[in-house]
Design an enzyme around this catalytic site. Structure first.
Site, PDB file in Angstrom:
ATOM      1  CE  LYS A  89      44.321  64.334  27.260  1.00  0.00           C
ATOM      2  NZ  LYS A  89      44.992  65.447  26.576  1.00  0.00           N
ATOM      3  CD  GLN A 110      38.797  68.669  23.824  1.00  0.00           C
ATOM      4  OE1 GLN A 110      39.111  69.555  23.046  1.00  0.00           O
ATOM      5  NE2 GLN A 110      38.980  67.399  23.542  1.00  0.00           N
ATOM      6  CE  LYS A 113      36.298  67.352  20.082  1.00  0.00           C
ATOM      7  NZ  LYS A 113      37.496  68.021  19.522  1.00  0.00           N
ATOM      8  CE  LYS A 125      41.788  72.707  21.963  1.00  0.00           C
ATOM      9  NZ  LYS A 125      41.669  71.322  21.476  1.00  0.00           N
ATOM     10  N   GLY A 164      48.511  68.446  22.222  1.00  0.00           N
ATOM     11  CA  GLY A 164      48.795  69.368  21.132  1.00  0.00           C
ATOM     12  C   GLY A 164      47.529  69.815  20.419  1.00  0.00           C
ATOM     13  CG  ASP A 165      44.343  72.498  18.807  1.00  0.00           C
ATOM     14  OD1 ASP A 165      43.457  71.640  18.870  1.00  0.00           O
ATOM     15  OD2 ASP A 165      44.209  73.556  18.159  1.00  0.00           O
ATOM     16  CB  THR A 209      42.094  63.614  14.937  1.00  0.00           C
ATOM     17  OG1 THR A 209      42.663  63.830  16.227  1.00  0.00           O
ATOM     18  CG2 THR A 209      40.839  64.455  14.805  1.00  0.00           C
ATOM     19  CG  ASN A 240      49.364  65.203  12.700  1.00  0.00           C
ATOM     20  OD1 ASN A 240      50.183  65.059  11.805  1.00  0.00           O
ATOM     21  ND2 ASN A 240      49.708  65.326  13.962  1.00  0.00           N
ATOM     22  CB  SER A 377      44.798  62.207  24.353  1.00  0.00           C
ATOM     23  OG  SER A 377      45.536  62.930  23.396  1.00  0.00           O
TER      24      SER A 377
END
Length: 445
Positions: A89, A110, A113, A125, A164-165, A209, A240, A377
Site C-alpha cells: 500500500k 511506508q 507508517k 510506492k 495518490g501522492d 493527512t 492537500n 485509504s
C-alpha cells in the site's frame, strides 16, 4: 552496532547514488539499536538484510502522445517493498525528480507508517518522472492510460493498492482507475484509494493527512503540558497536506501565519485565511502570491525556503523531502521554535532532526504523524469491501482514534527504549517490531 554498520554498508553498495533511500534506512536502523541489543532474534535471522531489500522492483517504459502529436517517453516505477502484514500500500508520485532512489525511500518509510496504523497493509510506492504541470487534461489522460497499461499486471485489491501522492490527485486517480477497469474487464473498486466520491472514494480522504498530523501534534503537546491554543504556526507547502493541516490547526485554536508553494511564501500576521488559500490552490490552481490580492495586508516573499526564518512556536513542513536541513533547523532554533510536526515524507534531514532533539524540541516524526492519509485509504478499502459508505463524521472520528492510537504506541516505545520525548525513535521501534514479528512468523520468504 556491527550488524547495523554492515547492513548500511551493503545498502550503499547495492543502491549507489540513491541518497534519499540510504538516509531513510540509516534513520530507522540507528533508531532501533536498543531493540536489537535486547533481542537476539532480530540480529541473527536476517531480518535487517531482508527488510532493506524490496520484495519486488518494477521499472517500465511509459510512451504517450502530446497534443502536438509528438511521442514522449517517461519511466514508470513500482516498488513492492514489504507484504508481511498486508497487501502493498502506497501512493503514486508524478514529478520530474522521481527515480528509483526516491521511490525506494518512500516505499521503505511506508512499511513502518502502515505498520503503525494498526491496519493490515504492507509497504509500497510508485511513480513516474512525468511532470503534470502545464499539461492538458488530454495529455494527462493519455499518460495515465499508458502508465496503467503496464502497472495493471502488478496490482490488485489483495496484492498492491496504490493511491495518490505529489502530482497525482483525484483527476489522475480517475484516469488510472478507468484504464485499469477496462483492462481487467471488472469493477474492482478496492484496487485504488483516493478515488472520487461517485465511484467508491471515501469522505475525509483529501483532508486526512493534514487532519491526522494535527491530531498527532495535539496529543504530543498535551502529553508535555502544552496546548495548540494560541500557538503561532508556519506551514511549508500548499497542497492537500498543508491546506488541511492549516484548517484543522485553526479549528483547534492555533494561528497559522505563513504558508508557501514552490515559488515563495506568504506572511499574514492576522492569520492565514484558509478559504482564500482553497480558492487559489484548489479552484483556480494559481500561485500562492495571489493571496495578497485577496488580503492586501499580507506580505509575499519570493524565496520559498525563507519561510523557516519566520518566528513561530510550531513548524509544520508539509511540502516534500529534505525541506529542512541544518541551516533551516538552526534558524528555527534561533527563533525559539518549540515543536516540529512532519507532514511530508522525511521533510527534515537526519542532521536537522538530531539538532532538534539536542535542543529539546519536540518532533512529531513523519512516519507516525502523517499516517492519516494512508490510514484513511485503508478505511476506504474497508468501505469498498463491504460496499458501504460512511459519513464524514464517522470517518473523521475513526481517523482521530487511529492517530491517537499511533501516538500512544509511539510514546510507549519511546519511553521503553529511548527517552520520553524521542518520538522519532519511538515510531521507528514500534513500526519495526510489528513488521519483524510478522516476518519471523512467516519464515524466510
Amino acid at each position: 552496532m556491527e550488524i547495523i554498520k554492515n547492513v548500511l554498508s551493503d545498502v550503499k553498495k547495492r543502491n549507489p547514488n540513491e541518497p534519499e533511500f540510504y538516509q531513510a534506512v540509516e534513520e530507522v536502523l540507528n533508531s532501533i539499536t536498543p531493540v536489537l541489543e535486547k533481542n537476539e532474534r532480530y540480529r541473527n535471522t536476517g531480518i535487517l538484510e531482508r527488510l532493506v531489500e524490496p520484495e519486488r522492483q518494477i521499472i517500465f517504459r511509459v510512451p504517450w502522445v502530446d497534443d502536438n502529436g509528438k511521442v514522449r517517453v517517461n519511466r514508470g516505477f513500482r516498488i513492492q517493498f514489504n507484504s508481511a502484514i498486508g497487501p502493498y500500500k502506497g501512493g503514486i508520485r508524478f514529478h520530474p525528480s522521481v527515480y528509483s532512489g526516491i521511490v525506494k525511500f518512500l516505499g521503505f518509510e511506508q512499511i513502518f507508517k502502515n505498520s503503525l496504523s494498526g491496519l493490515p497493509i504492507g509497504g509500497g510506492k510508485g511513480g513516474a518522472d512525468f511532470d503534470p504541470k502545464g499539461k492538458s487534461d488530454g495529455e494527462i489522460m493519455r499518460f495515465c492510460q499508458s502508465f496503467m497499461n503496464e502497472l495493471f499486471r502488478h496490482i490488485g485489491a489483495d496484492i498492491d493498492v496504490p493511491a495518490g501522492d505529489i502530482g497525482v490527485g483525484k483527476r489522475e486517480i480517475g484516469y488510472l482507475f478507468g484504464q485499469y477497469k477496462k483492462l481487467k474487464n471488472g469493477y474492482e473498486a478496492g484496487v485504488f484509494t483516493g478515488k472520487g466520491l461517485t465511484y467508491g472514494g471515501s469522505l475525509v480522504r483529501k483532508e486526512a493527512t493534514g487532519y491526522g498530523l494535527i491530531y498527532f501534534v495535539k496529543k504530543m503537546l498535551e502529553q508535555n503540558g502544552h496546548s495548540l491554543e494560541g500557538k503561532k504556526v508556519i506551514i511549508s507547502g500548499a497542497g492537500n497536506v498543508a491546506i488541511y493541516a492549516c484548517e484543522k490547526a485553526q479549528q483547534l485554536g492555533a494561528k497559522v501565519i505563513a504558508m508557501c508553494d514552490s515559488k515563495g511564501y506568504i506572511y499574514d500576521e492576522k492569520g492565514i485565511n484558509i478559504d482564500t488559500i482553497k480558492t487559489i490552490k484548489e479552484i483556480k490552481r494559481q500561485r500562492i502570491s495571489e493571496y495578497t490580492n485577496y488580503n492586501p495586508n499580507a506580505e509575499y516573499y519570493g524565496n520559498q525556503r525563507d519561510i523557516w526564518n519566520v518566528k513561530c512556536d510550531l513548524a509544520l513542513p508539509c511540502a516534500t523531502q529534505n525541506d529542512i536541513g541544518i541551516e533551516e533547523a538552526e534558524k528555527l532554533i534561533e527563533n525559539q521554535v518549540k515543536f516540529i510536526g512532519e507532514g511530508a515524507n522525511m521533510p527534515c534531514t537526519n542532521q536537522a532532526l538530531e539538532l532538534f532533539l539536542k535542543n529539546n524540541i519536540l518532533v512529531a516524526p513523519a512516519k507516525a504523524a502523517n499516517a492519516g492519509g494512508v490510514s484513511t485509504s485503508a478505511l476506504e478499502m474497508s468501505q469498498n469491501s463491504i460496499r458501504l459508505s460512511w459519513s464524514f463524521e464517522e470517518v473523521d472520528e475513526k481517523l482521530k482514534e487511529i492517530m491517537e492510537n499511533i501516538f500512544e504506541l509511539t510514546s510507549k516505545s519511546a519511553m521503553k527504549y529511548s527517552s520520553k520525548t524521542n518520538y522519532i525513535a519511538g515510531a521507528n521501534i514500534a513500526g519495526f517490531i510489528k513488521v519483524a514479528e510478522a516476518m519471523l512468523s512467516q519464515g524466510v520468504i
